[in-house]
Design a protein around this motif. Structure first.
Motif, mmCIF file in Angstrom:
data_model
loop_
_atom_site.group_PDB
_atom_site.id
_atom_site.type_symbol
_atom_site.label_atom_id
_atom_site.label_comp_id
_atom_site.label_asym_id
_atom_site.label_seq_id
_atom_site.Cartn_x
_atom_site.Cartn_y
_atom_site.Cartn_z
ATOM 1 N N LEU A 1 0.830 -1.203 0.000
ATOM 2 C CA LEU A 1 0.000 0.000 0.000
ATOM 3 C C LEU A 1 0.868 1.258 0.000
ATOM 4 O O LEU A 1 0.564 2.227 -0.708
ATOM 5 N N VAL A 2 1.945 1.238 0.766
ATOM 6 C CA VAL A 2 2.866 2.376 0.773
ATOM 7 C C VAL A 2 3.490 2.562 -0.607
ATOM 8 O O VAL A 2 3.597 3.684 -1.116
ATOM 9 N N GLU A 3 3.872 1.464 -1.245
ATOM 10 C CA GLU A 3 4.445 1.529 -2.595
ATOM 11 C C GLU A 3 3.435 2.076 -3.597
ATOM 12 O O GLU A 3 3.814 2.719 -4.588
ATOM 13 N N MET A 4 2.156 1.839 -3.344
ATOM 14 C CA MET A 4 1.094 2.354 -4.215
ATOM 15 C C MET A 4 0.824 3.840 -3.972
ATOM 16 O O MET A 4 0.011 4.449 -4.656
ATOM 17 N N GLY A 5 1.486 4.415 -2.973
ATOM 18 C CA GLY A 5 1.306 5.833 -2.677
ATOM 19 C C GLY A 5 0.236 6.134 -1.656
ATOM 20 O O GLY A 5 -0.150 7.299 -1.476
ATOM 21 N N CYS A 6 -0.248 5.103 -0.963
ATOM 22 C CA CYS A 6 -1.302 5.303 0.033
ATOM 23 C C CYS A 6 -0.719 5.854 1.333
ATOM 24 O O CYS A 6 0.359 5.442 1.768
ATOM 25 N N ALA A 7 -1.447 6.755 1.964
ATOM 26 C CA ALA A 7 -1.156 7.172 3.326
ATOM 27 C C ALA A 7 -1.957 6.278 4.266
ATOM 28 O O ALA A 7 -3.096 5.916 3.961
#
Length: 218
Positions: free
Chosen positions: A99-105
């Motif tokens: 999720l972090v790699e996808m740009g999610c906060a």
């Protein structure tokens, strides 16, 4: 950009064994008999006050009577270090990394009090994932009131937000906040999944990044 906010107990971590042990230890300290683990587990989700109210009632005591305050004080004293048996659900860390790699906060909105919430996140090495954390005592109200979730949304500052949880309380909170809701089916829920409002259900955290990605496209 999108933010994903999680419930904690029963969603990211299985803390029920510690909560059960903590509860029964306090009952014994007060001279009361222990309760079955499954019964105590059924009381989890609406905050410590609700848990202890139900425990006292199940023990044949007046829920808001003279034992409530000393029981809560003893429980809270133990709670910040009650994580010896708590474990992260399988696949959670990898899903968070994706999720972090996808740009999610990422954020947390739980009814667990804020001090033990931070303590268990640090203990399990999860704290760095969550810059925004709201506990059951962070505001004057707790879930299913949407205020803590909406406060987390505001702090994360993303245009779109998804809430992920495991219970009836989480489903009601997301519904009240008018946010998409993904339900993890292996937590502490008692109601059939199809009877709860949700956008998608999953039983394996390997599914979560794909579900978030689908909602991002929608």
């Amino acid at each position: 950009m999108i933010a994903v906010i999680f419930d904690l107990d029963g969603t990211l971590i299985d803390s029920a064994p510690d909560i059960v042990a903590n509860t029964n230890a306090v009952l014994q300290e007060l001279g009361l008999g222990v309760l079955p683990p499954a019964q105590i587990k059924g009381f989890i989700g609406k905050g410590v006050g609700h848990l202890l109210h139900c425990v006292l009632e199940a023990s044949g005591q007046v829920p808001d009577g003279p034992l409530h305050a000393p029981m809560q004080a003893r429980f809270n004293q133990r709670y910040e270090t009650a994580f010896e048996m708590t474990v992260i659900y399988p696949g959670v860390v990898k899903a968070l990394d994706q999720l972090v790699e996808m740009g999610c906060a990422l954020g947390i909105c739980t009814n667990k009090p804020i001090a033990p919430t931070h303590a268990v996140l640090r203990h399990l090495g999860l704290a760095e994932y969550f810059p925004v954390v709201y506990g059951g005592d962070s505001l004057a109200v707790r879930k299913p009131d949407p205020a803590p979730l909406l406060a987390a949304v505001k702090d994360l500052g993303r245009d779109r937000v998804i809430y992920v949880g495991d219970s009836e309380v989480d489903a009601a909170t997301a519904d009240a906040a008018k946010l998409p809701f993904l339900i993890y089916t292996e937590g502490y829920r008692k109601t059939p999944v199809h009877d709860l409002p949700h956008d998608a259900a999953f039983n394996d955290f390997r599914q979560l990044p794909g579900l978030v990605g689908n909602l991002m496209k929608g």
